[in-house]
Design an enzyme around this catalytic site. Structure first.
Site, short mmCIF file in Angstrom:
data_model
loop_
_atom_site.label_atom_id
_atom_site.label_comp_id
_atom_site.label_asym_id
_atom_site.label_seq_id
_atom_site.Cartn_x
_atom_site.Cartn_y
_atom_site.Cartn_z
N GLY A 140 0.82 -1.22 0.00
CA GLY A 140 0.00 0.00 0.00
C GLY A 140 0.85 1.25 0.00
O GLY A 140 2.08 1.21 0.17
N ASP A 141 0.20 2.37 -0.28
CA ASP A 141 0.83 3.70 -0.25
C ASP A 141 1.97 3.85 -1.25
O ASP A 141 2.93 4.57 -1.02
CB ASP A 141 1.34 4.03 1.18
N LYS A 164 -0.56 5.32 -5.68
CA LYS A 164 -1.62 5.02 -6.66
C LYS A 164 -2.45 6.27 -6.97
O LYS A 164 -2.79 6.54 -8.11
CB LYS A 164 -2.54 3.91 -6.12
N GLY A 190 -5.97 5.60 1.75
CA GLY A 190 -5.72 7.04 1.78
C GLY A 190 -4.85 7.38 0.60
O GLY A 190 -3.71 6.92 0.52
N HIS A 191 -5.39 8.10 -0.37
CA HIS A 191 -4.67 8.40 -1.60
C HIS A 191 -4.40 9.91 -1.67
O HIS A 191 -5.33 10.70 -1.76
CB HIS A 191 -5.48 7.94 -2.82
N THR A 204 -6.62 -0.36 10.34
CA THR A 204 -6.85 1.09 10.37
C THR A 204 -8.02 1.43 11.30
O THR A 204 -8.30 2.60 11.53
CB THR A 204 -7.16 1.63 8.96
N GLN A 220 -5.01 -0.17 -1.48
CA GLN A 220 -4.08 -1.06 -0.77
C GLN A 220 -3.00 -1.56 -1.72
O GLN A 220 -2.76 -0.95 -2.74
CB GLN A 220 -4.82 -2.24 -0.14
N THR A 233 -4.24 7.85 6.17
CA THR A 233 -5.51 7.58 6.84
C THR A 233 -5.37 7.69 8.36
O THR A 233 -6.19 8.32 9.01
CB THR A 233 -6.01 6.16 6.46
N ARG A 240 5.10 5.18 8.76
CA ARG A 240 5.23 3.93 8.00
C ARG A 240 6.58 3.29 8.28
O ARG A 240 7.58 3.99 8.43
CB ARG A 240 5.10 4.23 6.50
N LEU A 268 11.39 7.94 -6.45
CA LEU A 268 12.81 7.74 -6.77
C LEU A 268 13.64 8.85 -6.13
O LEU A 268 14.77 8.62 -5.67
CB LEU A 268 13.02 7.71 -8.29
N ASP A 269 13.07 10.06 -6.06
CA ASP A 269 13.78 11.22 -5.50
C ASP A 269 14.21 11.00 -4.04
O ASP A 269 15.19 11.58 -3.59
CB ASP A 269 12.89 12.47 -5.59
P1 GDP Z 1 -1.47 5.58 -2.31
O1 GDP Z 1 -2.24 5.10 -1.12
O2 GDP Z 1 -0.86 4.46 -3.09
O3 GDP Z 1 -2.26 6.52 -3.17
O4 GDP Z 1 -0.24 6.42 -1.73
P2 GDP Z 1 -0.30 7.52 -0.54
O5 GDP Z 1 -0.86 8.76 -1.09
O6 GDP Z 1 -0.90 6.94 0.69
O7 GDP Z 1 1.25 7.66 -0.23
C1 GDP Z 1 2.16 8.08 -1.20
C2 GDP Z 1 2.87 9.34 -0.69
O8 GDP Z 1 3.97 9.63 -1.51
C3 GDP Z 1 2.00 10.59 -0.72
O9 GDP Z 1 2.38 11.45 0.32
C4 GDP Z 1 2.35 11.21 -2.07
O10 GDP Z 1 2.13 12.62 -2.09
C5 GDP Z 1 3.80 10.91 -2.13
N1 GDP Z 1 4.38 10.72 -3.47
C6 GDP Z 1 3.88 10.10 -4.56
N2 GDP Z 1 4.78 10.02 -5.54
C7 GDP Z 1 5.91 10.60 -5.06
C8 GDP Z 1 7.23 10.79 -5.58
O11 GDP Z 1 7.57 10.40 -6.69
N3 GDP Z 1 8.13 11.41 -4.75
C9 GDP Z 1 7.82 11.85 -3.49
N4 GDP Z 1 8.75 12.43 -2.76
N5 GDP Z 1 6.59 11.67 -2.99
C10 GDP Z 1 5.66 11.05 -3.75
P1 IMO Z 2 -3.85 2.56 0.35
O1 IMO Z 2 -4.96 2.41 -0.65
C1 IMO Z 2 -1.44 0.96 3.58
C2 IMO Z 2 -3.23 -2.15 6.08
C3 IMO Z 2 -3.39 -1.70 7.52
C4 IMO Z 2 -3.22 -3.04 8.23
C5 IMO Z 2 -3.91 -4.01 7.28
C6 IMO Z 2 -5.34 -4.34 7.67
O2 IMO Z 2 -3.72 3.92 0.92
O3 IMO Z 2 -2.58 2.00 -0.19
P2 IMO Z 2 -7.58 -2.92 7.55
O4 IMO Z 2 -7.99 -1.64 8.21
O5 IMO Z 2 -7.61 -2.86 6.06
O6 IMO Z 2 -8.31 -4.12 8.07
O7 IMO Z 2 -6.05 -3.14 7.98
O8 IMO Z 2 -3.90 -3.40 6.01
N1 IMO Z 2 -3.83 -1.26 5.05
C7 IMO Z 2 -3.15 -0.35 4.36
N2 IMO Z 2 -1.84 0.01 4.46
N3 IMO Z 2 -2.24 1.52 2.67
C8 IMO Z 2 -3.53 1.14 2.55
O9 IMO Z 2 -4.33 1.63 1.57
C9 IMO Z 2 -4.05 0.19 3.45
N4 IMO Z 2 -5.26 -0.38 3.62
C10 IMO Z 2 -5.10 -1.28 4.60
O10 IMO Z 2 -2.40 -0.77 7.88
O11 IMO Z 2 -1.86 -3.39 8.26
MG MG Z 3 -2.30 5.38 0.94
#
Ligand code: GDP
Ligand code: IMO
Ligand code: MG
Length: 433
Positions: free
Chosen positions: A12-13, A16, A40-41, A128, A223, A303, A308, A335-336
């Site tokens: 996750g994170d 996306k 959380g996107h 979460t 996720q 979220t 992390r 990558l940065d």
């Molecule tokens: P998602 O859940 O997959 O949408 O990812 P999240 O938004 O939860 O977490 C990704 C984090 O990395 C966010 O704070 C973005 O703003 C940040 N982010 C995304 N791409 C880049 C990147 O190329 N460089 C940096 N430094 N931050 C990035």
């Molecule tokens: P995005 O879409 C990161 C993780 C939780 C926990 C496990 C189970 O932002 O990438 P849950 O509440 O789903 O039953 O928790 O999954 N988890 C995530 N970790 N990014 C997410 O979504 C996640 N969605 C669930 O931290 O370890």
């Molecule tokens: Mg996220």
């Protein structure tokens, strides 16, 4: 007409939301197809910085249809707050649609999520706490309340008259928790249903109309595949049904598998994980802190605000997700964040009880004993955040991307060097990193 899926390749994170915000430009509809507001996107564009939990990251383009489809579990209070938050910042939600088949997160789901984590004690998953797992448990257990019921006060009453006493028994007898009051829950959710009614329709039919008309569809995963019930690091996974993998996208949106043209796997240039469960490359030292805090966006959960866990790129786990998703193109993000390191280790195998393994073990107990075997790659020690063309990327950074691509077994088509929409490098066909 093209249907593309964006999936998270790790825990996750991966970025996306950032990728979908970039790619939505070419799509007519953008669809969240699984999970709930555990996601959380983060999106940063000319409109500002936004944290989306349920609404697809295409919402910033006027005129695009944004769909919360049948595979998502929605908490109505969270969705209404997200709609209000966007509207108050001038982002129109006029083209948002919500599936009548989506499941609804109820207050007992949130209560059970938290009580269950406490009951598990040391074996807690680190959820979460948003009630998402228990809502999907009810979906599978045929005890769910769906949006179609939510927007129909009579159906809601009938369904709740059966489900709430059942859930109250679970709360009281299993968890020793307080039961919920029928009238309070009913009236609150009837009100939510009234407020959300205008968004509700059969979203699968809508998507088929758009496809029939030649419109492109972008399916936004939530996720990561390593959190998937089937393909992930069970039992430290999330409980979304359908799966958060590409195969779940069709089920979750009401689109057949033959319609999907492309699977874009989003991978961070290193690993992160929130919640519990083994993570072989986790760095518990100062280097881990640097990965967490370096760059413009620290690794703090969107979220829950939890820090992390950070570590080097795990090619064993990441290759597994590329395989099970049928990834056709990888996008490498953040990558940065690696800009400052003189050398960058990449995990290419694990050592378990003295034996070398190169595939992801099914057993949690084996995975917990996996020690990473690293290959050291040269760092570039230069600022990549302003690079927009592959040719301008330092040679060592290109070599890093090349090696990740080899290890994943797929081409890297997009390299992200910052959180903002334009901080991306598109790798053109035939132009290998
Ligand atoms: P998602 O859940 O997959 O949408 O990812 P999240 O938004 O939860 O977490 C990704 C984090 O990395 C966010 O704070 C973005 O703003 C940040 N982010 C995304 N791409 C880049 C990147 O190329 N460089 C940096 N430094 N931050 C990035
Ligand atoms: P995005 O879409 C990161 C993780 C939780 C926990 C496990 C189970 O932002 O990438 P849950 O509440 O789903 O039953 O928790 O999954 N988890 C995530 N970790 N990014 C997410 O979504 C996640 N969605 C669930 O931290 O370890
Ligand atoms: Mg996220």
């Amino acid at each position: 007409m093209a249907v593309r899926v964006v999936i998270g390749g790790q825990w996750g994170d991966e970025g996306k939301g950032r990728l979908v915000d970039l790619l939505a430009r070419d799509a007519r509809a953008i669809v969240r197809y699984s999970a709930g507001n555990n996601a959380g996107h983060t999106v940063i564009n000319e409109r500002g910085e936004f944290a989306l939990h349920l609404i697809p990251a295409g919402i910033f383009y006027p005129g695009k249809v944004c769909v919360i489809s049948n595979g998502v579990a929605i908490d109505p209070a969270v969705l209404l707050k997200e709609i209000e938050g966007l509207e108050s910042r001038g982002v129109s939600t006029e083209n948002l649609v919500l599936s009548d088949r989506a499941h609804v997160i109820m207050p007992y789901h949130v209560a059970i999520d938290r009580a269950d984590e406490a009951l598990r004690g040391k074996a807690a998953i680190g959820t979460t706490g948003r009630g998402v797992g228990p809502a999907f448990v009810d979906k599978v257990g045929r005890l769910g309340i769906r949006v179609a019921d939510l927007v129909d006060p009579k159906a809601l009453r009938t369904r709740l008259e059966f489900v709430l006493p059942y859930k109250n028994a679970v709360l009281e007898r299993l968890y020793g928790a307080e039961p919920l009051d029928f009238t309070a829950v009913y009236e609150c959710y009837r009100d939510y249903g009234e407020r959300l009614g205008r968004y509700v329709r059969d979203t699968a039919l809508l998507l088929h109309e758009i496809m029939g008309d030649g419109g492109d569809i972008l399916l936004e995963g939530a996720q990561g595949s390593l959190l998937d019930l089937d393909s992930g690091t069970y039992e430290y996974v999330s409980s979304s049904v359908p799966s958060s993998t590409a195969a779940g996208a069709g089920v979750g949106a009401g689109i057949g598998p033959t319609e999907i043209d492309e699977v874009i796997g989003v991978y961070k240039a290193y690993m992160t994980r929130v919640g519990n469960g083994p993570m072989p490359t986790e760095l518990l030292d100062e280097t881990g802190d640097i990965l967490r805090m370096e760059g413009p966006r620290p690794e703090i959960g969107t979220t829950t605000g939890r820090p992390r866990r950070c570590g080097w790129f795990d090619a064993v786990a990441s290759r597994h997700s590329a395989l099970v998703n049928g990834v056709t193109m990888a996008a490498l993000t953040r990558l940065d964040v690696l800009d400052r390191f003189p050398t960058i280790p990449v995990c290419t195998a694990y050592r378990v009880d003295g034996k070398l393994i190169t595939t992801l073990p099914a057993s949690t107990s084996i995975f917990a004993r996996a020690e990473p075997i690293y290959e050291e790659l040269a760092g570039w020690q230069a600022d990549t955040s302003k690079v927009r063309n592959l040719a301008d990327l330092p040679e060592q950074a290109r070599a890093y991307v090349r090696r990740i691509s080899e290890l994943l077994g797929v081409d890297v088509g997009i390299i992200s060097v910052g959180p903002e929409r334009d901080q991306a490098i598109f790798v053109r066909a035939g132009e290998a990193p």
